[in-house]
Every structure is written in structure tokens, then in C-alpha cells.
Design a protein around this motif. Structure first.
Motif, PDB file in Angstrom:
ATOM      1  N   PRO A   1      -6.111  -9.084  11.956  1.00  0.00           N
ATOM      2  CA  PRO A   1      -6.688  -7.126  12.090  1.00  0.00           C
ATOM      3  C   PRO A   1      -5.226  -6.175  11.530  1.00  0.00           C
ATOM      4  CG  PRO A   1      -4.675  -8.822  13.153  1.00  0.00           C
ATOM      5  CD  PRO A   1      -5.069  -9.952  12.900  1.00  0.00           C
ATOM      6  N   GLU A   2      -6.104  -4.712  11.565  1.00  0.00           N
ATOM      7  CA  GLU A   2      -5.565  -4.106  10.429  1.00  0.00           C
ATOM      8  C   GLU A   2      -4.410  -4.616   9.252  1.00  0.00           C
ATOM      9  OE1 GLU A   2      -7.857  -2.035   8.552  1.00  0.00           O
ATOM     10  OE2 GLU A   2      -6.545  -0.106   8.135  1.00  0.00           O
ATOM     11  N   ALA A   3      -3.893  -4.131  10.989  1.00  0.00           N
ATOM     12  CA  ALA A   3      -1.722  -4.585  10.785  1.00  0.00           C
ATOM     13  C   ALA A   3      -1.377  -5.422   9.443  1.00  0.00           C
ATOM     14  CB  ALA A   3      -1.479  -4.421  11.685  1.00  0.00           C
ATOM     15  N   ASP A   4      -1.905  -6.590   9.469  1.00  0.00           N
ATOM     16  CA  ASP A   4      -1.960  -7.519   8.354  1.00  0.00           C
ATOM     17  C   ASP A   4      -2.554  -7.595   7.216  1.00  0.00           C
ATOM     18  OD1 ASP A   4      -0.348  -8.428  10.990  1.00  0.00           O
ATOM     19  OD2 ASP A   4      -2.295  -9.999  11.235  1.00  0.00           O
ATOM     20  N   LEU A   5      -3.919  -7.027   7.739  1.00  0.00           N
ATOM     21  CA  LEU A   5      -4.749  -7.006   6.174  1.00  0.00           C
ATOM     22  C   LEU A   5      -3.568  -5.119   4.896  1.00  0.00           C
ATOM     23  CD1 LEU A   5      -8.565  -6.675   6.924  1.00  0.00           C
ATOM     24  CD2 LEU A   5      -7.392  -8.443   5.767  1.00  0.00           C
ATOM     25  N   ILE A   6      -3.368  -4.909   5.891  1.00  0.00           N
ATOM     26  CA  ILE A   6      -2.661  -3.124   5.265  1.00  0.00           C
ATOM     27  C   ILE A   6      -1.901  -4.331   4.290  1.00  0.00           C
ATOM     28  CG2 ILE A   6      -0.495  -1.346   4.799  1.00  0.00           C
ATOM     29  CD1 ILE A   6      -2.606  -0.126   7.666  1.00  0.00           C
ATOM     30  N   ASN A   7      -1.079  -5.652   5.007  1.00  0.00           N
ATOM     31  CA  ASN A   7      -0.037  -5.675   3.742  1.00  0.00           C
ATOM     32  C   ASN A   7      -0.721  -6.691   2.455  1.00  0.00           C
ATOM     33  OD1 ASN A   7       1.655  -5.204   5.039  1.00  0.00           O
ATOM     34  ND2 ASN A   7       2.295  -6.525   6.626  1.00  0.00           N
ATOM     35  N   VAL A   8      -1.741  -7.252   2.843  1.00  0.00           N
ATOM     36  CA  VAL A   8      -2.482  -7.437   1.536  1.00  0.00           C
ATOM     37  C   VAL A   8      -2.945  -6.764   0.334  1.00  0.00           C
ATOM     38  CG1 VAL A   8      -4.224  -9.689   1.183  1.00  0.00           C
ATOM     39  CG2 VAL A   8      -3.089  -9.783   3.291  1.00  0.00           C
ATOM     40  N   ARG A   9      -3.952  -5.824   1.353  1.00  0.00           N
ATOM     41  CA  ARG A   9      -4.702  -5.023   0.228  1.00  0.00           C
ATOM     42  C   ARG A   9      -3.462  -4.636  -0.434  1.00  0.00           C
ATOM     43  NH1 ARG A   9      -7.305  -1.574   4.441  1.00  0.00           N
ATOM     44  NH2 ARG A   9      -8.348  -3.182   5.547  1.00  0.00           N
ATOM     45  N   GLY A  10      -3.886  -3.517  -1.420  1.00  0.00           N
ATOM     46  CA  GLY A  10      -2.804  -3.759  -2.707  1.00  0.00           C
ATOM     47  C   GLY A  10      -1.885  -4.304  -3.984  1.00  0.00           C
ATOM     48  N   SER A  11      -1.671  -5.735  -2.457  1.00  0.00           N
ATOM     49  CA  SER A  11      -0.438  -6.238  -3.180  1.00  0.00           C
ATOM     50  C   SER A  11      -0.346  -7.350  -3.451  1.00  0.00           C
ATOM     51  CB  SER A  11       0.815  -6.558  -2.452  1.00  0.00           C
ATOM     52  OG  SER A  11       0.574  -7.020  -1.226  1.00  0.00           O
ATOM     53  N   GLN A  12      -2.076  -7.990  -3.182  1.00  0.00           N
ATOM     54  CA  GLN A  12      -2.512  -8.902  -3.379  1.00  0.00           C
ATOM     55  C   GLN A  12      -3.629  -8.730  -4.063  1.00  0.00           C
ATOM     56  OE1 GLN A  12      -2.024 -12.806  -2.393  1.00  0.00           O
ATOM     57  NE2 GLN A  12      -0.056 -11.879  -1.923  1.00  0.00           N
ATOM     58  N   ILE A  13      -4.752  -7.623  -3.366  1.00  0.00           N
ATOM     59  CA  ILE A  13      -5.916  -7.335  -3.769  1.00  0.00           C
ATOM     60  C   ILE A  13      -5.856  -6.052  -3.627  1.00  0.00           C
ATOM     61  CG2 ILE A  13      -6.600  -7.820  -1.526  1.00  0.00           C
ATOM     62  CD1 ILE A  13      -8.883  -9.421  -3.046  1.00  0.00           C
TER      63      ILE A  13
END
Lengths: 286, 591
Positions: B391-403
Motif C-alpha cells: 500500500p501507498e503508506a508503506d511505499l512512502i517509507n521505501v521511497r527516498g530513504s531506500q530508493i
């Protein structure tokens, strides 16, 4: 010695600025060059250098504010509308963007016939010529009845070349004609341009930012930097024994498609940059 | 590229005429038929009604509905309401035709002239601005002595008052079309200006003119009715406005009298507006809409491929499939089973020609795709953690910091309304969670790090004040702000000059060394690949046809497609060497 086909002397080009009393902005600050009959002159430069503007001035699409352009010995820098229309038999153009250079609502046949019809060709004769032109650029005859959106970028560029060839001009201004195309398409379109030149003796003023492309098609090359030609000569001389610091930078900045040679070029570029910086500092009196 | 183009069903669909497509639109068919019926009823008014519109009979005064010979009853003066209603339709149609066609003609001609000839634009602008300042209704009433109450003359003047609307549309579109290269090409071909305007410009502005004119028909009818309602103009002419006005006076004696003309006027105007809307959808619907990028949708029943990645690499893509729905509803895969591996600190070049699916693959890895796209199969894992279907909420944590992501067009990826600094701070706060003050400090550090000469000045600049190369440095600064582990760069140097490109590639290389991030570089340029990539994956029609270290693939390509691509590269060592062919000069001499 015969006069060159096209000769620019101290050519200056400006763009008008909207608003009362605003001075036009000068883009090209007085350049000299010649294009011989059947010859390709490559004009290399980066964005904003004025290379495209030089082409547009020759086509009468930009304002010549100084110097002169002679085509076949005749001054064409300030032609009236009628004379300019007559000149269309002599000078033609192929633009960069194959998508906006063809009217989306006209069939290919109508687009190709237009330059002929306005010169008073009758319809049947123009239609025959259109079919010949399509054949010459390697497109099927039934393309004439179709619309631009049914063609790929490379095919559209072939159509644009056919349109330029229609009145059998002696000079074609090619403004980045292959820059928007895929690699494999690029090669075939360039080969087509070279074949046509050998066959019909048409001269090209070939404007591009891509040294590899210019090297491939130009007999002679001029390098434009900030509105001035900083270096010109035979293509081999300009690309192998560049004298101007900008040309040297430009040559080393273009990556070569070979990992090992590119590594060496990168190192050369680093060295050249250090050397030029040093020279600049010395020139500034440090 | 001489492969024959397949004429797809979609193209056939677009080719079909406007009329044919109108017939298939229920809204257009219903409203169009009603309008047609009304017009026909007006034309045959004398046949349908038994009396003339101004034929008064005392016995019929205020006759109720259903009186023989007076189906809708009679009005105060004993005139046949049906007859007056039908003749009012004629008045409305004539008003619409005069008002709208005068507006269209005046607006189009001046719009073409003002848009195309820069020198005349000042004059047309001034004239139409002046027309717009006139209070329309008031002027029409004031001019009654001149028009002698003839509504046709009034509508003619009203058409001129309406024309600025059309003028503005045509002028703006003409300016746009004049900048198209095909207009330049036509000029170079010796085409005269009138012919350019007629053939090249008018064909493009035609659609919007037709649409606006349809709406102006409604405006004309309303205005004519309004004037008649106020009692301005000839009393002899039956019109909706005059009938409503009379009905109004008798509303207590015969309420229905007021109803008929109001219904007819309402129906007519509603149909015109709805028909105009259908027309707009059909004429303008074919234009491409900007693509919206959103969280990747997964196909129904999608389950991420459950694979044991063994020695978990940083990024692992397995059998990724991305599809678009065709107009017929079938899924069309543009990425067909792509598998990739990426280790920390490694640069992978994703190479292919346009349409090979390389950018779609990169977007899929980011977990975002255009709204119309569907992930059909496969798995994308970062450090063993599945991204697809998150879900978008989890992806937000991935984007920026991971990818993180660096786009192709730096300028269109910066918002022109905000300063560079403001946009950077926003991104840094979102990806690292620090406070504003700390984010500002970090932003200035980053601008300095990416080689911007005067970070404080660039920080306060708006995007249009910096060059394309600088803008790309700013976007790279934003992308690496949270020290991502993977950087996806989609043609990051394609829009830049070659000297700037070399600098940006150097910057990416340095940042990678410093931060140890892995880079996926999408590109079509083999020079760029040779410069920066450790490994290369060649894509064709949605599939990876060859993968290997850059040195190996360049030295010994295995797949025919890779060989073809490498052969298409213009060899640096060959310079054009054939002499120009001899051409006879104009004077007949040979050079």
C-alpha cells in the motif's frame, strides 16, 4: 575559382523582443562561412550557441541584422516575400522534430505536393512526383493517402526529407535531423541523406549537437560557441587536431561507446580541464 | 526503418468522421434529434397550427387547453398559443444562426489575422478589448432606434458583441500553430501566408470554433428572448420571450400560458448545451491527456512471485510483467518477464530503443506506474522485502530513504512556482523526517556537494533562473538527500549538452563512491553506458535479450539485436572522406 553556393559574411542575427523600445537580442555575432556545391558543412554547437539560428536566418525565418548571406552570388539576407518564395526552389529544410514538422491533419500526399502546387505544377504531374519522392526515400506508394500519426519517427523524417527534395533544391538546411531518432534509425536516415547527396549533388548545411553525426556526414565542420564560429576547417582537421579550447573540451566530453577507450578519454578530459583552469587563472593575472 | 506500419483499429477509429462518431454518442443523438424535431416543427408551423401567429379571435381569448382549433388554448388577445409557439421556434433559430455565425465569422477572421501577423496583433487586441467593455444588453436596447426593433438586425450587432470570445480562442491557437515547425516548413516551401492560414492553421482551430459556436447559439436565443421579455423590439414577432412575458401577466387567470414557452425555451437551450458538450468530447477527446503516475496497480488476483532469492541481493526483480489495457479490453504486456539483480555500489545500464519497455521497467521497480498500467506478474524486492502490491503508506517509507529517482527532463520536474530551496526542503523533510531548520542546512550542504557554485543563491532561485544542467544537479541533490541505497536514473543526461552530460556523469560516479549506492541507469546512449555502467541489460520489446558486464557485452555481444545496436553506433574513427560530387554551377561551369 567559382563562387560558393552559399556564402555568409559577418552574419549577425537577432530576435526581436516584444514591447516598445526594447532592443532585439543578438544571438549570432557575425560569422563567416561557405558551403560549396554538393558539399556538407557541419555546424556543431551546444544548446543556446546560435547554431539553429544560423540555419533559420538562411531560411528567412530569423532576422538578419548585419553582414550578408549570398546564395549563388545573390544577396538573400533581406528578401521580400515574393523573392523569398521564389527562393524555395533553391533552399529547403529538414527539421529536428519529426512530430511537429508534419501537419497532423494533412495526408502525406498533400504535404509533399504542397511545395509543387504552389509553384504552379499541375495536379497529375505533382502526384507523379510525390510517388517518385516516396520511392526515393524508401516508403511505400500507399503512404501518400495516410496521415502522419500512422508513421514512426524515422519514417516521418523520411517524409520530411522527401518534402525538402520536392522542388529539387540545391541546398538543404538540416536542423538536427536525426537527433530525435533511435540509434538504428539514425544510421539509416544518415545513409539516405548521403546517398541523395551523391546522386543529386545537393549541398547540406547540417546543424547538430552530436559530433559523431557531424563527423559522419560533413566534408567540413564549423564549431559555434556563444554566437561565434570559434573554429572551422575540414572535418578531420577539426575533430582530430582541434585548436580552440572549447572544441577540445567538446571533443573530450562526448563519450565513446567503448568502455576501455572511454576510461582513457575521461582521464584526458580531467587533464585538459585542469590545464585549462590553470591557463585561465594565469590569464586572469594570478 | 522501412517496416510497414500496421494501421491499427484505433487509427481507423480516429479516421472516422466527426458525424459518424456523433451518431454513436447517445447524448448527441437524443439532443440532436430533439433540436431537429423542433426546427422541423417551426418550419411546418403553418401546416401544424390552424391559425397564423398574429391572427386574433375574440372568442379564443384565454381559451383553455384543448379548445378545438386551439390545442394549447388562446392567449389574452385570442391568438393561437400553439401557432405562436411554433413561430417562436423560427425566431429563435434565426436569432441563433445570425448571432452565432456573425460572431464566428468576425472572431475567426480577426483571430487568424491577429494571431499570425505579429504587427497587426496590437490593433486587433485593442479593438476586441474595446468591444468586450460594451455592456451588451444595454447597448442593444439603446440601439433600438437604429435597428428599428428588427430582431435580426439586433442579433447581427449581438454577434459582433459575442465575437471577442471566438477571437481569443482563435488568436491563441493561431499563435500556437504558427510556432509549429510545419508552418515554418510551409514558409520555406514558398507557400503564401493566406494559404498557410487556410490550410495549416484553420484546420487546427476548426474544432474549437465549431464547439464555441454551438454554445453561442444558446446565448443568442437567450438574449433575444430576454429582450423580447423586456418588451424591447417589434411586438409583431412571436418569440419565447414575448410569450413568457404575456403569460406572466395572466399567470393567475391561465397559469399554463406561461408554461409552454418556458418549457420550449428551456428544452431548446438544454439540448444546445448538451449537444455542444458531446461535440466537444468528440472533437477534443482524441487529444492525448497527460499521463498521471501513481502507485502501481496490480492485476486482479496478482500474487507476488514467491522465490527464494538465496544470497539476497540489494535489488532483485523477478519475471516482472507490466501491461496496458487495449481499447478492446485485452491486456497488452509492454514488459514481459524481466529479471534483474543489483548489488550495492553497482551501476546497471538498462539499454534499449524507444518502446523497448526500459522506462516502464524502471518505474515498476520504483513501485509507481501510469494509472492505466497494471503489474501482471513477478516480484520486485529490496533487501528481500517485496515492493509490489504494497500500500501507498508503506511505499512512502521505501521511497527516498531506500530508493530514489532522477528524471530525464530536469526542468519539468521542478515546480516553477516555488524556489529551488523550498522544494528541496520539502523533499528532505519527507524523506529523512528532520525539522525545517536542519533540512535547510542539509539542502545547502547538498547543493554545495553536487557542484553548484553559489549554493545560497541557487537555493533562493526559481527554476527558470537556473540552467538545465544546474536543475539536474538540484534534482540529484534532492534524490540523494536521504542517502538512498538505490538510485533509478531515467535518461538523466539526454536533455543536456554533451559537456554538461560529462559533468553530471562524473557527479553520479563520485556520489556513488561516497555513498555506496546502486544505480540503475536507463539510457539509449552507448557512450554513457561505456562511461559509467558496470553491467548492462539490453531490452527489446519488453524483454531483456542480453545481460552481462559492460566490457564483455561491448567486446563480444551474443544476441543479434545487441550486435545490430552496436553496429549502428557511428564509428568515431571514420570521418567523411569522399569529395563533394561535381555539380554544375548556375553559369554552366564545373567547379
Amino acid at each position: 575559382m567559382n563562387a560558393p553556393l552559399l556564402k555568409a559574411d559577418g552574419l549577425k542575427v537577432s530576435y526581436p523582443v516584444r514591447g516598445l523600445g526594447k532592443k532585439p537580442i543578438e544571438i549570432v555575432h557575425g560569422v563567416d562561412f561557405e558551403v560549396g556545391r554538393g558539399e556538407t558543412l557541419g555546424i556543431v554547437g551546444e544548446s543556446g550557441s546560435g547554431k539553429t539560428t544560423i540555419g533559420r536566418a538562411i531560411l528567412g525565418l530569423a532576422m538578419v541584422t548585419g553582414g550578408s548571406v549570398r546564395f549563388d552570388g545573390r544577396d538573400i539576407s533581406h528578401l521580400g516575400a515574393r523573392d523569398r518564395r521564389d527562393l524555395s526552389k533553391g533552399i529547403q529544410v529538414v527539421f529536428q522534430d519529426p512530430y511537429s514538422s508534419l501537419n497532423p491533419s494533412l495526408t502525406i500526399g498533400a504535404t509533399l505536393a504542397e511545395p509543387l502546387i504552389v509553384q504552379g505544377w499541375d495536379k497529375a504531374k505533382a502526384t507523379r512526383r510525390v510517388l517518385d519522392l516516396l520511392d526515393r526515400v524508401g516508403l511505400p506508394k500507399n503512404a501518400a493517402a495516410r496521415l502522419p500519426r500512422e508513421f514512426s519517427g524515422g519514417q516521418r523524417q523520411r517524409i520530411a526529407i522527401a518534402r525538402a527534395l520536392a522542388p529539387s533544391p540545391r541546398l538543404i538546411v538540416c536542423d538536427e535531423p536525426v537527433s530525435a531518432l533511435d540509434l538504428s534509425t539514425q544510421a539509416t536516415v544518415m545513409d539516405l541523406l548521403i546517398d541523395i547527396q551523391r546522386e543529386q549533388g545537393v549541398a547540406y548545411l547540417f546543424v547538430s549537437h552530436d559530433l559523431a553525426v557531424v563527423r559522419h556526414i560533413s566534408h567540413r565542420t564549423a564549431v559555434v560557441y556563444r554566437g561565434d564560429i570559434v573554429e572551422q576547417g575540414s572535418t578531420r582537421q577539426v575533430t582530430e587536431q582541434a585548436e580552440h579550447p572549447y572544441t577540445q573540451r567538446l571533443l573530450l566530453a562526448a563519450p565513446v561507446a567503448d568502455p576501455l577507450r572511454q576510461e582513457k578519454r575521461r582521464a584526458d578530459r580531467e587533464r585538459l580541464r585542469a590545464a585549462q583552469r590553470e591557463a585561465d587563472l594565469q590569464a586572469a593575472g594570478f | 526503418m522501412s517496416a510497414p506500419t500496421t494501421v491499427t483499429a484505433e487509427v481507423e477509429e480516429k479516421r472516422r468522421g466527426t458525424v459518424a462518431r456523433l451518431i454513436r454518442d447517445p447524448q448527441a443523438v437524443v439532443t440532436g434529434s430533439i433540436l431537429l424535431l423542433m426546427v422541423l416543427a417551426g418550419l411546418f408551423a403553418n401546416v401544424i397550427a390552424q391559425h397564423g401567429p398574429n391572427e386574433a379571435s375574440l372568442s379564443a381569448a384565454l381559451a383553455p387547453v384543448g379548445t378545438p382549433g386551439y390545442p394549447l388554448g388562446g392567449d389574452q388577445s385570442g391568438r393561437d398559443i400553439l401557432a405562436r409557439l411554433l413561430h417562436s421556434i423560427n425566431t429563435a433559430v434565426v436569432s441563433a444562426l445570425i448571432g452565432a455565425s456573425v460572431a464566428a465569422l468576425v472572431g475567426t477572421v480577426s483571430g487568424l489575422i491577429g494571431g499570425y501577423f505579429l504587427k497587426l496583433r496590437g490593433v486587433t487586441e485593442w479593438v476586441f478589448t474595446l468591444i468586450m467593455t460594451f455592456p451588451g444588453m444595454l447597448l442593444l436596447i439603446l440601439l433600438m432606434p437604429v435597428t428599428k426593433g428588427d430582431y435580426r438586425f439586433t442579433m447581427l450587432i449581438f454577434g459582433v458583441l459575442l465575437s471577442p470570445g471566438i477571437y481569443r480562442i482563435v488568436r491563441n491557437m493561431t499563435i500556437g500553430v504558427s510556432n509549429e515547425l510545419y508552418v515554418d516548413a510551409a514558409k520555406v516551401s514558398g507557400v503564401t501566408n493566406p494559404r498557410i492560414l487556410f490550410r495549416h492553421v484553420l484546420s487546427v482551430v476548426r474544432g474549437p470554433i465549431v464547439i464555441s459556436t454551438a454554445f453561442l447559439c444558446g446565448t443568442s436565443i437567450s438574449t433575444q428572448s430576454g429582450l423580447a421579455f423586456l418588451g424591447v423590439g417589434s411586438k409583431e414577432i412571436p418569440s419565447f420571450g414575448a410569450m413568457i412575458s404575456e403569460g406572466f401577466k395572466n399567470i393567475h387567470l391561465a397559469p399554463a400560458q406561461y408554461l409552454w414557452p418556458s418549457l420550449a425555451l428551456g428544452l431548446m437551450n438544454a439540448c444546445i448545451v448538451l449537444f455542444g458538450n458531446s461535440l466537444r468530447d468528440i472533437l477534443q477527446g482524441a487529444q492525448p491527456k497527460p499521463q498521471k503516475i501513481a502507485v502501481a496497480h496490480v492485476a486482479q488476483g496478482f500474487e507476488a512471485l514467491d522465490i527464494d532469492t538465496g544470497k539476497a541481493s540489494l535489488l532483485s526483480v523477478r519475471d516482472l510483467g507490466i501491461a496496458y489495457r487495449s481499447p478492446a479490453g485485452d491486456l497488452n504486456e509492454v514488459v514481459r518477464g524481466v529479471s534483474l539483480n543489483l548489488k550495492a555500489g553497482e551501476t546497471l545500464g538498462l539499454v534499449g530503443e524507444s518502446g523497448s519497455g526500459k522506462t516502464q521497467t524502471a518505474f515498476g521497480v520504483l513501485g509507481v506506474l501510469p494509472n492505466e498500467a497494471l503489474v501482471t506478474r513477478g516480484s520486485v524486492r529490496i533487501d528481500g522485502k517485496e515492493i509490489l502490491g504494497l500500500p501507498e503508506a508503506d511505499l512512502i517509507n521505501v521511497r527516498g530513504s531506500q530508493i530514489a529517482y532522477v528524471p530525464q527532463e530536469p526542468m519539468s520536474n521542478l515546480d516553477p512556482v516555488y524556489t529551488v530551496g523550498k522544494q528541496l526542503i520539502e523533499g528532505i523533510m519527507a524523506s529523512t523526517g528532520v525539522k525545517r531548520a536542519a533540512a535547510k542546512e542539509r539542502a545547502l550542504e547538498l547543493l554545495d556537494r553536487v557542484g553548484i557554485p553559489d549554493p545560497a543563491k541557487t537555493f533562493k532561485s526559481y527554476p527558470h533562473e537556473i540552467s538545465g544542467g544546474m536543475a539536474q544537479r538540484v534534482l540529484i541533490a534532492g534524490a540523494v538527500a536521504a542517502a538512498p541505497r538505490i538510485l533509478i536514473a531515467d535518461e538523466p543526461t539526454t536533455a543536456l549538452d554533451v559537456t554538461v552530460q560529462a559533468d553530471i556523469l562524473d557527479l553520479l560516479r563520485d556520489l556513488q563512491r561516497e555513498m555506496g549506492m546502486a544505480i540503475v541507469l536507463v539510457t539509449h546512449n552507448f557512450g554513457v553506458v561505456a562511461d559509467i555502467c558496470d553491467r548492462i541489460a539490453v531490452m527489446k520489446q519488453g524483454e531483456i535479450v542480453e545481460q552481462g558486464t559492460t566490457v564483455d557485452v561491448f567486446a563480444d555481444p551474443q544476441h543479434d539485436y545487441t550486435k545490430m545496436l552496436l553496429n549502428s553506433i557511428l564509428d568515431e574513427d571514420t570521418v567523411r572522406s569522399d569529395a563533394p560530387v561535381l555539380v554544375e554551377a548556375a553559369g554552366g561551369e564545373v567547379r
